[in-house]
Design a protein around this motif. Structure first.
Motif, PDB file in Angstrom:
ATOM      1  N   LEU A  96       5.519  -1.983  -6.620  1.00 44.26           N
ATOM      2  CA  LEU A  96       5.057  -0.837  -5.836  1.00 44.26           C
ATOM      3  C   LEU A  96       3.865  -1.215  -4.964  1.00 44.26           C
ATOM      4  CD1 LEU A  96       5.248   2.262  -5.272  1.00 44.26           C
ATOM      5  CD2 LEU A  96       3.535   2.544  -7.065  1.00 44.26           C
ATOM      6  N   GLU A  97       2.987  -2.038  -5.511  1.00 41.87           N
ATOM      7  CA  GLU A  97       1.812  -2.494  -4.746  1.00 41.87           C
ATOM      8  C   GLU A  97       2.281  -3.190  -3.458  1.00 41.87           C
ATOM      9  OE1 GLU A  97      -1.295  -1.981  -6.115  1.00 41.87           O
ATOM     10  OE2 GLU A  97      -2.490  -3.009  -4.597  1.00 41.87           O
ATOM     11  N   ALA A  98       3.209  -4.139  -3.617  1.00 45.85           N
ATOM     12  CA  ALA A  98       3.733  -4.865  -2.450  1.00 45.85           C
ATOM     13  C   ALA A  98       4.459  -3.912  -1.508  1.00 45.85           C
ATOM     14  CB  ALA A  98       4.664  -5.984  -2.907  1.00 45.85           C
ATOM     15  N   ALA A  99       5.211  -2.978  -2.076  1.00 48.78           N
ATOM     16  CA  ALA A  99       5.985  -2.044  -1.252  1.00 48.78           C
ATOM     17  C   ALA A  99       5.069  -1.172  -0.397  1.00 48.78           C
ATOM     18  CB  ALA A  99       6.861  -1.169  -2.151  1.00 48.78           C
ATOM     19  N   GLN A 100       3.984  -0.715  -0.991  1.00 44.77           N
ATOM     20  CA  GLN A 100       3.078   0.140  -0.209  1.00 44.77           C
ATOM     21  C   GLN A 100       2.327  -0.688   0.834  1.00 44.77           C
ATOM     22  OE1 GLN A 100       0.703   2.942  -2.423  1.00 44.77           O
ATOM     23  NE2 GLN A 100       2.517   3.999  -3.191  1.00 44.77           N
ATOM     24  N   LEU A 101       2.035  -1.946   0.524  1.00 50.96           N
ATOM     25  CA  LEU A 101       1.389  -2.811   1.513  1.00 50.96           C
ATOM     26  C   LEU A 101       2.326  -3.104   2.682  1.00 50.96           C
ATOM     27  CD1 LEU A 101      -0.493  -5.438  -0.698  1.00 50.96           C
ATOM     28  CD2 LEU A 101      -1.457  -3.501   0.519  1.00 50.96           C
ATOM     29  N   SER A 102       3.610  -3.284   2.361  1.00 50.62           N
ATOM     30  CA  SER A 102       4.578  -3.635   3.411  1.00 50.62           C
ATOM     31  C   SER A 102       5.146  -2.405   4.111  1.00 50.62           C
ATOM     32  CB  SER A 102       5.720  -4.473   2.825  1.00 50.62           C
ATOM     33  OG  SER A 102       6.579  -3.659   2.061  1.00 50.62           O
ATOM     34  N   GLY A 103       4.921  -1.248   3.527  1.00 54.13           N
ATOM     35  CA  GLY A 103       5.458  -0.026   4.128  1.00 54.13           C
ATOM     36  C   GLY A 103       6.964   0.081   4.003  1.00 54.13           C
ATOM     37  N   ARG A 104       7.530  -0.617   3.021  1.00 53.93           N
ATOM     38  CA  ARG A 104       8.981  -0.592   2.825  1.00 53.93           C
ATOM     39  C   ARG A 104       9.323  -0.103   1.434  1.00 53.93           C
ATOM     40  NH1 ARG A 104       7.574  -4.844   5.470  1.00 53.93           N
ATOM     41  NH2 ARG A 104       8.506  -5.206   7.501  1.00 53.93           N
ATOM     42  N   ASP A 105      10.445   0.608   1.338  1.00 54.09           N
ATOM     43  CA  ASP A 105      10.953   0.976   0.018  1.00 54.09           C
ATOM     44  C   ASP A 105      11.757  -0.234  -0.476  1.00 54.09           C
ATOM     45  OD1 ASP A 105      11.487   2.387  -2.241  1.00 54.09           O
ATOM     46  OD2 ASP A 105      12.938   3.755  -1.318  1.00 54.09           O
ATOM     47  N   PRO A 133      -1.762   1.716  -3.831  1.00 53.54           N
ATOM     48  CA  PRO A 133      -2.901   1.614  -2.919  1.00 53.54           C
ATOM     49  C   PRO A 133      -3.043   2.824  -2.006  1.00 53.54           C
ATOM     50  CG  PRO A 133      -1.286  -0.150  -2.530  1.00 53.54           C
ATOM     51  CD  PRO A 133      -0.889   0.542  -3.777  1.00 53.54           C
ATOM     52  N   ALA A 134      -1.940   3.478  -1.704  1.00 57.27           N
ATOM     53  CA  ALA A 134      -2.009   4.663  -0.832  1.00 57.27           C
ATOM     54  C   ALA A 134      -2.868   5.753  -1.467  1.00 57.27           C
ATOM     55  CB  ALA A 134      -0.602   5.193  -0.549  1.00 57.27           C
ATOM     56  N   ASN A 135      -2.820   5.837  -2.795  1.00 55.62           N
ATOM     57  CA  ASN A 135      -3.614   6.861  -3.484  1.00 55.62           C
ATOM     58  C   ASN A 135      -5.115   6.610  -3.383  1.00 55.62           C
ATOM     59  OD1 ASN A 135      -0.893   6.521  -5.214  1.00 55.62           O
ATOM     60  ND2 ASN A 135      -1.564   8.639  -5.235  1.00 55.62           N
ATOM     61  N   LEU A 136      -5.484   5.338  -3.204  1.00 54.59           N
ATOM     62  CA  LEU A 136      -6.899   4.990  -3.179  1.00 54.59           C
ATOM     63  C   LEU A 136      -7.516   5.100  -1.783  1.00 54.59           C
ATOM     64  CD1 LEU A 136      -6.829   1.887  -5.546  1.00 54.59           C
ATOM     65  CD2 LEU A 136      -7.539   4.213  -6.095  1.00 54.59           C
TER      66      LEU A 136
END
Ligand code: THU
Length: 140
Positions: A96-105, A133-136
């Motif tokens: 999930l961390e990588a996914a939120q950084l990359s903006g991809r599901d 990371p989006a939550n932070l």
């Protein structure tokens, strides 16, 4: 790269697992948006709780090779039977961390050890309402 090719790389990585305690060999292949692939396998320890999962191992390699923000697709293969190996809860959080950084599901292909079954998921399916990371961002 085809799904089958990415699964094959995860399977080859599983052959390099160090899993003398569980005997459950897991391999993971992480593909970047540019088609680069890194792999990892689980690495257990005599102090059992210090073992590292295949996904964590492969994501660390991805961090160094192309960056977590470039992660596009992941394949995981483990065990010896016909049950597909899905990422454990901790690994879902790392993906999930990588996914939120990359903006991809990020897509996750889960293969069985005997090669008879493949399941396709996305990280959004595997960890809905996840904390990342989006939550932070709000406290920046
Ligand atoms: N394992 C992984 O490498 N990834 C997972 O997502 C599930 C579990 C490893 C940890 C341990 O070495 C063995 O499989 C049995 O739990």
């Amino acid at each position: 790269m085809t799904d089958e090719a990415l699964i094959a790389l995860a399977r080859a990585a599983a052959a390099k697992a160090y899993a003398p305690y569980s005997k459950f060999h897991v391999g993971c292949a992480v593909e970047s948006v540019d088609g680069e692939v890194v792999t990892g396998a689980n690495m257990e320890n005599a102090c059992y709780r210090l073992g590292v999962c295949a996904e964590q191992s492969a994501l660390t390699a991805a961090q160094h090779r192309f960056g977590l923000d470039k992660v596009a697709r992941i394949a995981v293969v483990g065990g010896g039977g016909d049950v597909v190996c899905t990422p454990c809860g901790g690994c879902r959080q790392a993906i999930l961390e990588a996914a939120q950084l990359s903006g991809r599901d990020v897509e996750i292909l889960c293969g069985s050890g005997d090669g008879s079954a493949i399941e396709r998921h996305t990280i959004g399916e595997l960890i809905p309402f996840g904390f990342g990371p989006a939550n932070l961002k709000a406290i920046d």
